[in-house]
Design an enzyme around this catalytic site. Sequence first.
Site, short mmCIF file in Angstrom:
data_model
loop_
_atom_site.label_atom_id
_atom_site.label_comp_id
_atom_site.label_asym_id
_atom_site.label_seq_id
_atom_site.Cartn_x
_atom_site.Cartn_y
_atom_site.Cartn_z
N THR A 66 -1.90 -1.12 9.44
CA THR A 66 -0.53 -0.53 9.54
C THR A 66 -0.40 -0.17 11.21
OG1 THR A 66 -0.68 0.25 7.26
CG2 THR A 66 1.04 0.99 8.70
N HIS A 95 8.27 -0.03 7.28
CA HIS A 95 7.61 1.13 6.36
C HIS A 95 8.48 1.73 5.42
CE1 HIS A 95 3.36 3.55 7.00
NE2 HIS A 95 3.97 4.14 5.76
N ARG A 119 14.46 -5.20 -4.46
CA ARG A 119 14.54 -4.54 -5.80
C ARG A 119 15.04 -5.95 -6.95
NH1 ARG A 119 12.63 -1.65 -2.98
NH2 ARG A 119 12.93 0.62 -2.59
N PRO A 146 0.92 -1.37 0.03
CA PRO A 146 -0.14 -0.15 -0.01
C PRO A 146 1.12 1.29 0.05
CG PRO A 146 0.17 -0.90 2.19
CD PRO A 146 0.58 -1.98 1.25
N GLY A 185 13.02 -2.46 0.56
CA GLY A 185 14.26 -2.75 -0.03
C GLY A 185 14.33 -3.81 -1.04
N ARG A 207 8.31 1.29 -3.44
CA ARG A 207 8.41 2.32 -4.45
C ARG A 207 8.91 1.99 -5.82
NH1 ARG A 207 11.12 3.08 0.47
NH2 ARG A 207 11.14 5.12 1.54
N ARG A 246 10.42 4.89 6.47
CA ARG A 246 9.76 6.34 6.48
C ARG A 246 9.37 6.89 7.58
NH1 ARG A 246 8.17 7.49 1.17
NH2 ARG A 246 6.33 8.33 1.69
N ALA A 280 0.37 5.50 -0.70
CA ALA A 280 -0.44 6.77 -0.66
C ALA A 280 -0.49 7.65 -1.81
CB ALA A 280 -0.20 7.59 0.70
N SER A 289 -4.11 1.79 -0.28
CA SER A 289 -3.85 2.56 0.95
C SER A 289 -5.15 3.74 1.22
CB SER A 289 -2.83 3.54 0.71
OG SER A 289 -2.78 4.57 1.66
N LYS A 293 0.63 -4.85 9.77
CA LYS A 293 1.93 -4.33 9.00
C LYS A 293 2.57 -3.36 9.96
CE LYS A 293 3.22 -1.90 4.88
NZ LYS A 293 3.36 -0.43 4.93
N TYR A 348 -5.57 2.72 7.87
CA TYR A 348 -5.16 3.55 9.13
C TYR A 348 -6.25 3.70 10.10
CZ TYR A 348 -0.42 4.72 7.34
OH TYR A 348 1.03 4.56 6.69
N GLN A 377 -5.94 -1.30 2.84
CA GLN A 377 -4.97 -0.97 4.09
C GLN A 377 -5.71 -0.12 4.96
OE1 GLN A 377 -2.99 2.52 4.12
NE2 GLN A 377 -2.42 1.80 6.19
N SER A 402 7.89 -5.18 8.52
CA SER A 402 8.29 -3.90 7.71
C SER A 402 8.60 -3.00 8.49
CB SER A 402 6.75 -3.72 6.91
OG SER A 402 6.87 -2.25 6.51
C1 LIG Z 1 5.37 7.07 -1.28
C2 LIG Z 1 5.07 6.03 -0.08
C3 LIG Z 1 3.68 5.97 0.44
C4 LIG Z 1 3.28 5.12 1.52
N1 LIG Z 1 2.17 5.04 1.80
C5 LIG Z 1 1.84 4.12 2.86
C6 LIG Z 1 0.33 4.03 3.14
O1 LIG Z 1 -0.34 4.67 2.81
N2 LIG Z 1 0.09 2.84 3.91
C7 LIG Z 1 1.24 2.09 4.54
O2 LIG Z 1 1.06 1.10 5.15
N3 LIG Z 1 2.47 2.05 4.07
C8 LIG Z 1 2.83 3.12 3.09
N4 LIG Z 1 3.97 3.02 2.68
C9 LIG Z 1 4.96 1.86 2.89
C10 LIG Z 1 5.00 0.76 1.99
O3 LIG Z 1 3.50 0.26 2.08
C11 LIG Z 1 6.13 -0.27 2.16
O4 LIG Z 1 6.03 -0.70 3.39
C12 LIG Z 1 7.38 0.23 1.72
O5 LIG Z 1 7.35 1.07 0.74
C13 LIG Z 1 8.51 -0.89 1.37
O6 LIG Z 1 9.54 -0.53 1.14
P1 LIG Z 1 10.08 -0.38 -0.17
O7 LIG Z 1 9.49 0.83 -0.80
O8 LIG Z 1 11.58 -0.40 -0.04
O9 LIG Z 1 9.79 -1.34 -1.19
C14 LIG Z 1 4.49 3.97 1.70
C15 LIG Z 1 5.59 3.86 0.94
C16 LIG Z 1 5.95 4.92 0.32
C17 LIG Z 1 7.20 4.97 -0.58
C1 LIG Z 2 0.95 10.00 6.67
C2 LIG Z 2 1.85 9.04 6.40
C3 LIG Z 2 2.16 8.01 7.58
C4 LIG Z 2 1.55 8.18 5.26
C5 LIG Z 2 2.42 6.92 4.86
O1 LIG Z 2 2.14 5.95 5.01
C6 LIG Z 2 3.57 7.26 4.06
O2 LIG Z 2 3.89 8.10 3.27
O3 LIG Z 2 4.33 6.24 4.03
#
Ligand SMILES: Cc1cc2nc3c(=O)[nH]c(=O)nc-3n(C[C@H](O)[C@H](O)[C@H](O)COP(=O)(O)O)c2cc1C
Ligand SMILES: CC(C)CC(=O)C(=O)O
Length: 361
Positions: free
Chosen positions: A164, A257, A292, A86, A290, A312, A260, A88, A115, A233, A138, A136, A255
């Site tokens: 999440t 996330h 890839r 998921p 991660g 990503r 992030r 956003a 998401s 998650k 929140y 997903q 995870s």
């Molecule tokens: C731009 C972006 C937005 C994301 N938004 C959400 C989200 O809305 N909800 C969530 O559970 N995880 C979110 N994630 C986390 C991803 O679900 C995932 O855990 C993470 O991107 C995995 O790592 P990777 O980008 O290296 O594959 C987001 C990640 C990115 C890059």
């Molecule tokens: C508001 C954030 C927690 C949204 C998200 O899941 C993300 O950008 O990774």
Amino acid sequence: MLPPLTAIPSHVASVSDYRELARERVEPGAWAYLEGGAADEISAAQNLTSFDSCRIIPRHFRDFSNAHTRTELFGRRYAHPIFVAPTAYHRLFHPEGELASLLGATALEAGFTLSTLASASLEEIGAQKTAGLWFQLYIQHDREFTLELVGRAEKAGYEALVLTADAPLSGLRNREQRAGFQMPAHISAVNLKGMRPQAPAQQIFGSELLKQSPTWNDLAWLAENTRLPIILKGVLHPDDARSALDHGASGIIVSNHGGRILDTTPTPFEVLPVIAKAVAGAAPVLVDGGIRRGSDIFKALCSGADAVMIGRPILHGLAAAGAVGVAHVIKMLRTELEMTMALAGCPDLSSVNPGFLLEKR
Ligand SMILES: Cc1cc2nc3c(=O)[nH]c(=O)nc-3n(C[C@H](O)[C@H](O)[C@H](O)COP(=O)(O)O)c2cc1C
Ligand SMILES: CC(C)CC(=O)C(=O)O
């Protein structure tokens, strides 16, 4: 900014090639949002390298006459264990947003998770026929609204809730701050429209945001109020994995996330074996962060994951070439996974095990 591609350039050979194609097509602020990690981005960077120090020991002369990557999760068969994580606001990256991502995933028979913060309505996405669609969640400060959202997801045909747990706050997004990222006015979390507004947080401790953030009791409450399986998650500790199952979760996603939220956590790949051991086959375990390469997927599966999620790189494919880019990213990962399995001596997922890995985590 360049427009999305309409055909894939012939030099594109791996998922990482899409990153550059995407960067040329995404506004700098949105790029900071897409790529960035929390604070110093140590976890985000380590996620990418954590697979490298683990080696694959190939075995030879195995029988591949019935080779496949099929698997079953929550009562549905999947052609392969690669799922779209998921993420956003897909419209930040391509005008067709989540719809294009879903089409790309569906073309490659990949499970897809929408998401809570999607820029497309969950009903519009649910109306598409797919290889498996999860929502997903929140948990919102407005619990009544949260239940309405869950009811809408059930009605629209989603097959699981990905809850999440790791983001009660959004984390220190220094890269976004420096880039001055602001959400464009025409993009929003459309599924949250109509929710009772929340008081803006002036501080962390004592803020309404944190006071109303979910606890284990909310997981139990959610499990009582939905017929969908809940996949928790953001798990990085084996005790949290056990607690998730004790409170009604039916699956776990290991995870951080994508690095992030909280910087300097362990990478999901580092803690995967201990969490898989704690779960001990009682529920499916997925992992993201991660990944890839198909060889990364293979290593994750050998370490106890039943499936993986990709974040990503899907957005890179989307930004570069819409649905076609997303499909191509998944296709490359799928082909690489099959090639790794073929060369390692693994004809199907049931024969994947830790014995294929030389550990140097
Ligand atoms: C731009 C972006 C937005 C994301 N938004 C959400 C989200 O809305 N909800 C969530 O559970 N995880 C979110 N994630 C986390 C991803 O679900 C995932 O855990 C993470 O991107 C995995 O790592 P990777 O980008 O290296 O594959 C987001 C990640 C990115 C890059
Ligand atoms: C508001 C954030 C927690 C949204 C998200 O899941 C993300 O950008 O990774």
